[in-house]
Every structure is written in C-alpha cells, then in structure tokens.
Design a protein around this motif. Structure first.
Motif, PDB file in Angstrom:
ATOM      1  N   ASP A  73       0.839  -1.199   0.000  1.00  0.00           N
ATOM      2  CA  ASP A  73       0.000   0.000   0.000  1.00  0.00           C
ATOM      3  C   ASP A  73       0.878   1.254   0.000  1.00  0.00           C
ATOM      4  O   ASP A  73       0.660   2.183  -0.783  1.00  0.00           O
ATOM      5  N   VAL A  74       1.880   1.260   0.865  1.00  0.00           N
ATOM      6  CA  VAL A  74       2.769   2.426   0.962  1.00  0.00           C
ATOM      7  C   VAL A  74       3.616   2.552  -0.303  1.00  0.00           C
ATOM      8  O   VAL A  74       3.817   3.654  -0.821  1.00  0.00           O
ATOM      9  N   ARG A  76       2.824   1.851  -3.285  1.00  0.00           N
ATOM     10  CA  ARG A  76       2.007   2.431  -4.373  1.00  0.00           C
ATOM     11  C   ARG A  76       1.795   3.927  -4.154  1.00  0.00           C
ATOM     12  O   ARG A  76       1.694   4.696  -5.109  1.00  0.00           O
ATOM     13  N   THR A  77       1.723   4.339  -2.886  1.00  0.00           N
ATOM     14  CA  THR A  77       1.612   5.780  -2.605  1.00  0.00           C
ATOM     15  C   THR A  77       2.927   6.478  -2.960  1.00  0.00           C
ATOM     16  O   THR A  77       2.938   7.574  -3.523  1.00  0.00           O
ATOM     17  N   LYS A  80       3.645   7.633  -6.487  1.00  0.00           N
ATOM     18  CA  LYS A  80       3.069   8.924  -6.875  1.00  0.00           C
ATOM     19  C   LYS A  80       3.786  10.086  -6.185  1.00  0.00           C
ATOM     20  O   LYS A  80       3.922  11.157  -6.749  1.00  0.00           O
ATOM     21  N   VAL A  98       1.568   6.941   6.906  1.00  0.00           N
ATOM     22  CA  VAL A  98       1.450   7.111   5.446  1.00  0.00           C
ATOM     23  C   VAL A  98       0.137   6.493   4.963  1.00  0.00           C
ATOM     24  O   VAL A  98      -0.567   7.067   4.131  1.00  0.00           O
ATOM     25  N   ARG A  99      -0.216   5.340   5.520  1.00  0.00           N
ATOM     26  CA  ARG A  99      -1.456   4.682   5.076  1.00  0.00           C
ATOM     27  C   ARG A  99      -2.685   5.508   5.437  1.00  0.00           C
ATOM     28  O   ARG A  99      -3.668   5.527   4.708  1.00  0.00           O
ATOM     29  N   ALA A 102      -2.621   8.562   2.909  1.00  0.00           N
ATOM     30  CA  ALA A 102      -2.692   8.264   1.479  1.00  0.00           C
ATOM     31  C   ALA A 102      -4.006   8.672   0.794  1.00  0.00           C
ATOM     32  O   ALA A 102      -3.964   9.349  -0.240  1.00  0.00           O
ATOM     33  N   PRO A 103      -5.183   8.305   1.346  1.00  0.00           N
ATOM     34  CA  PRO A 103      -6.414   8.640   0.616  1.00  0.00           C
ATOM     35  C   PRO A 103      -6.670  10.136   0.503  1.00  0.00           C
ATOM     36  O   PRO A 103      -7.498  10.556  -0.301  1.00  0.00           O
ATOM     37  N   LEU A 105      -4.120  12.539   0.108  1.00  0.00           N
ATOM     38  CA  LEU A 105      -3.023  13.272  -0.524  1.00  0.00           C
ATOM     39  C   LEU A 105      -3.341  13.588  -1.982  1.00  0.00           C
ATOM     40  O   LEU A 105      -3.732  12.712  -2.750  1.00  0.00           O
ATOM     41  N   HIS A 110      -0.287  17.774  -0.862  1.00  0.00           N
ATOM     42  CA  HIS A 110       0.574  16.778  -0.230  1.00  0.00           C
ATOM     43  C   HIS A 110       1.735  17.364   0.573  1.00  0.00           C
ATOM     44  O   HIS A 110       2.062  16.861   1.635  1.00  0.00           O
TER      45      HIS A 110
END
Ligand SMILES: [Zn+2]
Length: 356
Positions: A73-74, A76-77, A80, A98-99, A102-103, A105, A110
């Motif tokens: 998950d991290v 993939r963030t 970006k 971070v998790r 993430a939704p 940002l 950011h």
C-alpha cells in the motif's frame, strides 16, 4: 548470522546502539519500500510465477500478510509521491501514518499535509485528519449480536451480547456504515475535530443499566440520547473515583491527619499533591523528560517511608506504578518489594495498552 543478547554493554552503550538500530530499521524500511515500488511497476512478480505482488511478498520475502499489505500500500503511494521515502527513512513518517494520509493526498495538498504529519503518532495523525476532513456523525445504534460461540476470553453470553455504538452528537446520518457481525475490539475513532465514534460489545446486563439510566434521566434527556447518558455516567464515575483515590470533595474538611509514623497519606495531602502534580506521574529522567502517565498512579514518599519519610505535601509525589517500582529499586536495590515505599498493594507490571 549469530546474534546474542548484548549483556556486555553498559547502559549508555545499550541505549545508543538501540537508537542507532531503530534508525537503521527506518532506513531499511524506506529502502525496501522504494525497491518494492519499482518491482511492482515492472510487475516482476508475474515472471517469477506469482499472480500478485502480495503472494510474492508472503512466499518469497517471508513477510506476514499484514506486513505485506501495509508495505505494498505504501509502495504504491510512494510511486506517486516519492518525497515520502525520505520521511520514512528519517522516521518522521511511519508506514501506519502514510497509510492514513494516502487517501487524502493530492498534488495540491501533499506538501502541506506531509509536513503537518511529520513526527506525529498514528493517533495524532488520525485526529489531525478528522479535523481537516470531518466525517458525518454515526447514528446511535444498539444491536443484538448473533450467537458468538467462538469468542474466546472473556466469554460473551450468546443471548446477551449487544453492540452499543455511540456518536457524541445525536444527528441523523445518511446511511450507517456496516457493522461487523462480531467484534472483539472496541472502536474509538475521531470523526471530526471534536466528535468521535465509540463502539463496543456489551452484555445484556449493561444494556439493561443503560435503559434504566435513560428512563431515570427522561426529565433531563427526554430523547434518551445515549451519548448524553454515557457522558453523565462517566462524569459521575470520575467524581466517584476522584473521591476514592485522592479524597477529592466539594466540601473539604480540616484533616484529622494521620497517626504519627503512619504510612497512610492524609486526604488533604493527597488532594494537594494530586493537584500540584496534575494527576500525572511526576518522574523526570536525567535528560529532563517528565513521564506524565495518568494510569496506575500511586502516592510515593520522596524520602522513603522506610527511613522516616513523612506523609507531608512536600514529601508526597505522584508516580506511575512502573516509576514507583523503579525509584524503590534505585533506593533499596533489586529484589526488595517496591511496596516498601508506597501506600498501595504489590507491584505487577502494568499491561501493555492495546493499540486503538
Ligand atoms: Zn511514570
């Protein structure tokens, strides 16, 4: 690789090495995430014979399922927003924060959001996000759970189990989020700056007490709003605990004091020490850090009772149970029961609090 417990290190060396290892772990995590991001982008797990990066992480990298899930998950963030890697490496962001971020940002926000979250705990970031992106209140809900035969400790009587969901404001919300059928862990999460969702499983007995309290409070809370009833119940509980623990009272009497030589601490001394130390552990480390814990608080004699220390305001301070035992060990040496210097029962290490 041969790794031993470092018995040979001095206390200072041990602490210095521990800090350096934690930094190393943060850097290693950031590097692992960076490589995972690139590995994912090239989809190299497919050629290696795995249908997903998740299976590859579990079977080849030997990550546990939650660890694999979090890292992917991290990663993939990070693809970006690569700035996150530096912050993970420095330890100013964790995988958990971070998790959470993430939704929320975006290209626009950011930098600001990451800077605001830097150095904060998971709970603090949760609170910050609830303030910035408030969610609607959840409806008050009491629901009977189906039979729960497999729930381990403590056993919940199957016919009696209920979930009580409490929002701090009685506001109708569009559609309730689906509740898990069985939950053994309570939920306490911020919805907005000053509103929380609280959810827990209660027994039929508790539910009956709640109903009774609602009925007895109809004059003050006509709609029986659970959030208000619980708030009143907690206020009454805290008042009762303060009375029992520190002798707090609306009408303080002149203390009769305690018998000379008694280990008991007089109620007025308790009250003054409690208020001076703000109800928190007053232990201060060599580097100047005050503990400030509020759980397992005890009254401690600064000059130990065992060597004639008096129960005066100047000689009584608040310590958490762990620091009370620590101070006692420092004074008497290990092996001596820490209760030698405190007005309480035996020492047992406080339980590790569950993550929220
Ligand atoms: Zn403490």
């Amino acid at each position: 690789m041969n790794i031993d417990i470092p018995h040979h290190l001095s206390d200072e060396e041990l602490e210095a090495q521990l800090k350096s290892l934690a930094r190393g772990e943060q850097e290693a995590t950031a590097r692992l995430i960076s490589h995972l991001a690139e590995f994912d982008a090239r989809r190299l797990y497919l050629g290696a014979g795995f249908s997903s990066l998740f299976t590859y992480c579990c079977e080849v990298l030997h990550l546990s399922e939650p660890a694999a899930y979090n890292r992917i998950d991290v990663a993939r963030t990070v693809r970006k927003l690569p700035d996150i890697l530096r912050m993970l490496g420095e330890g100013s962001l964790s995988l958990a924060t971070v998790r959470l971020l993430a939704p929320h940002l975006t290209d626009d926000n950011h930098q600001e959001l990451l800077a605001a979250a830097a150095g904060r705990s998971k709970r603090e970031v949760e609170q910050m996000l609830a303030g910035l992106f408030p969610r609607p209140d959840v409806p008050t809900l009491i629901r009977k759970l189906p039979a729960a035969p497999s729930l381990p400790t403590p056993p919940v009587p199957s016919e009696a189990a209920a979930i009580v969901a409490v929002s701090s404001l009685p506001v109708a919300s569009p559609s309730p989020p689906p509740l898990p059928v069985q939950t053994s862990r309570p939920v306490l999460k911020p919805l907005a700056a000053d509103r929380y969702e609280i959810r827990f499983t209660a027994t039929a007995d508790t539910r009956e007490k709640l109903r009774l309290a609602q009925d007895l409070l109809r004059h003050a809370v006509p709609n029986g709003d659970v959030a208000q009833v619980i708030d009143r119940a907690l206020t009454a509980l805290l008042k009762d605990l303060a009375r029992k623990k520190i002798g707090a009272t609306d009408r303080p009497r002149t203390s009769r004091g305690t018998a000379p030589g008694s280990r008991d601490v007089a109620a007025n001394v308790r009250r003054m020490a409690w208020s001076r130390d703000d109800g928190r552990c007053s232990f201060v480390s060599k580097s100047g850090r005050r503990c400030n814990a509020r759980a397992f608080i005890e009254f401690d004699h600064v000059e130990p009772y065992g060597v004639g220390g008096e129960g005066t305001v100047e000689n009584i301070r608040l310590l958490c149970r762990a620091h009370n035992a620590f101070e006692s060990e420092r004074f008497y040496g290990r092996g001596r029961p820490s209760s030698a210097n405190s007005s309480r029962e035996e020492f047992a290490p406080p339980p590790v609090p569950l993550p929220p």
